[in-house]
Design a protein around this motif. Structure first.
Motif, PDB file in Angstrom:
ATOM      1  N   GLY A  29       0.861  -1.169   0.000  1.00 54.72           N
ATOM      2  CA  GLY A  29       0.000   0.000   0.000  1.00 54.72           C
ATOM      3  C   GLY A  29       0.904   1.226   0.000  1.00 54.72           C
ATOM      4  O   GLY A  29       2.122   1.112  -0.143  1.00 54.72           O
ATOM      5  N   GLU A  42      -3.006   7.607   4.830  1.00 52.79           N
ATOM      6  CA  GLU A  42      -2.984   6.412   3.982  1.00 52.79           C
ATOM      7  C   GLU A  42      -3.471   6.799   2.595  1.00 52.79           C
ATOM      8  O   GLU A  42      -4.548   7.374   2.445  1.00 52.79           O
ATOM      9  CB  GLU A  42      -3.855   5.312   4.569  1.00 52.79           C
ATOM     10  N   GLU A  45      -4.513   1.239   0.452  1.00 53.40           N
ATOM     11  CA  GLU A  45      -4.430   0.096   1.370  1.00 53.40           C
ATOM     12  C   GLU A  45      -3.557  -1.007   0.796  1.00 53.40           C
ATOM     13  O   GLU A  45      -3.465  -1.157  -0.429  1.00 53.40           O
ATOM     14  CB  GLU A  45      -5.829  -0.489   1.612  1.00 53.40           C
ATOM     15  N   SER A  51      -5.563  -4.940   6.383  1.00 51.91           N
ATOM     16  CA  SER A  51      -4.797  -3.817   5.832  1.00 51.91           C
ATOM     17  C   SER A  51      -4.600  -2.685   6.840  1.00 51.91           C
ATOM     18  O   SER A  51      -3.556  -2.037   6.841  1.00 51.91           O
ATOM     19  CB  SER A  51      -5.458  -3.286   4.564  1.00 51.91           C
ATOM     20  N   GLN A  52      -5.571  -2.437   7.712  1.00 53.08           N
ATOM     21  CA  GLN A  52      -5.424  -1.359   8.698  1.00 53.08           C
ATOM     22  C   GLN A  52      -4.308  -1.655   9.695  1.00 53.08           C
ATOM     23  O   GLN A  52      -3.627  -0.746  10.155  1.00 53.08           O
ATOM     24  CB  GLN A  52      -6.747  -1.098   9.423  1.00 53.08           C
TER      25      GLN A  52
END
Length: 79
Positions: A29, A42, A45, A51-52
């Motif tokens: 990402g 961000e 992603e 992904s977070q």
């Protein structure tokens, strides 16, 4: 559970730095950090289920470098 996030500088200008981040070089990402305020955003992603978690760890590591006035070409988060 072990966690590894590869973080690679993509580009830098007088305002901020773009980094690519993720578990592997082919699954990245991207994020941006403001050189003056330390704000991290961000941009894209990682293509991973959690992904977070990757973004949060990459952002924390980049912010730690920012606090020291450093924008390395390559770094990582490992736990």
């Amino acid at each position: 559970m072990a966690f590894y996030v590869l973080i690679l500088k993509e580009k830098e200008d007088e305002i901020g730095v773009n980094y690519r981040f993720g578990p592997h070089e082919d699954r990245l990402g991207s994020l941006w950090i403001d050189k003056f305020s330390g704000e991290v955003k961000e941009l894209q992603e990682t293509p991973e289920q959690n992904s977070q978690a990757f973004f949060q760890r990459a952002a924390a590591k980049v912010w730690q470098h920012w606090k020291k006035g450093s924008f390395p070409e390559k770094t990582c988060w490992a736990s």
